[in-house]
Design a protein around this motif. Structure first.
Motif: not given
Length: 117
Positions: A102-117
């Motif tokens: 779960s934290y790995m996914r949070l880190m990936i989302d924070n580093i690469f950004g979500k597609k909705s942004e």
């Protein structure tokens, strides 16, 4: 794929991972292999669906306990109490795996950004 289909798919995959963990635990006399399998699969599920990682522990670990109890009653001479407690202790790697994923996914989302942004 829609959210509802992805939700159903992750639960089916989680159930399959749980059944495979139970088979590994009963058929292979090495506790370390079960430990690694449970940790890896809950980490995959936690990374796949980040919200509420505790549910992946509840999806994978009970299969191990059920398989151990069934194996104990079908072949009582082969399963010791220590092996049953080892099945109970499989909760610990599942906690680390699910929350780590779960934290790995949070880190990936924070580093690469979500597609909705």
């Amino acid at each position: 794929m829609t959210k509802s289909r992805t939700g159903v798919a992750v639960w089916i995959v989680g159930g399959i991972f749980g059944v495979l963990a139970a088979a590994i635990h009963v058929l292979v006399p090495e506790q370390g292999l079960t430990f690694l399998w449970v940790m890896a699969t809950t980490m995959i599920l936690g990374c796949w669906k980040r919200e509420a990682p505790w549910r992946w522990m509840l999806l994978v670990v009970p299969w191990i306990l059920i398989a151990d109890f069934l194996h104990k009653f079908l072949r009582p001479q082969q399963v010791s109490r220590a092996a049953l407690w080892g099945a109970v202790l499989m909760v610990m790697p599942s906690v680390a795996g699910a929350y780590g994923g779960s934290y790995m996914r949070l880190m990936i989302d924070n580093i690469f950004g979500k597609k909705s942004e």
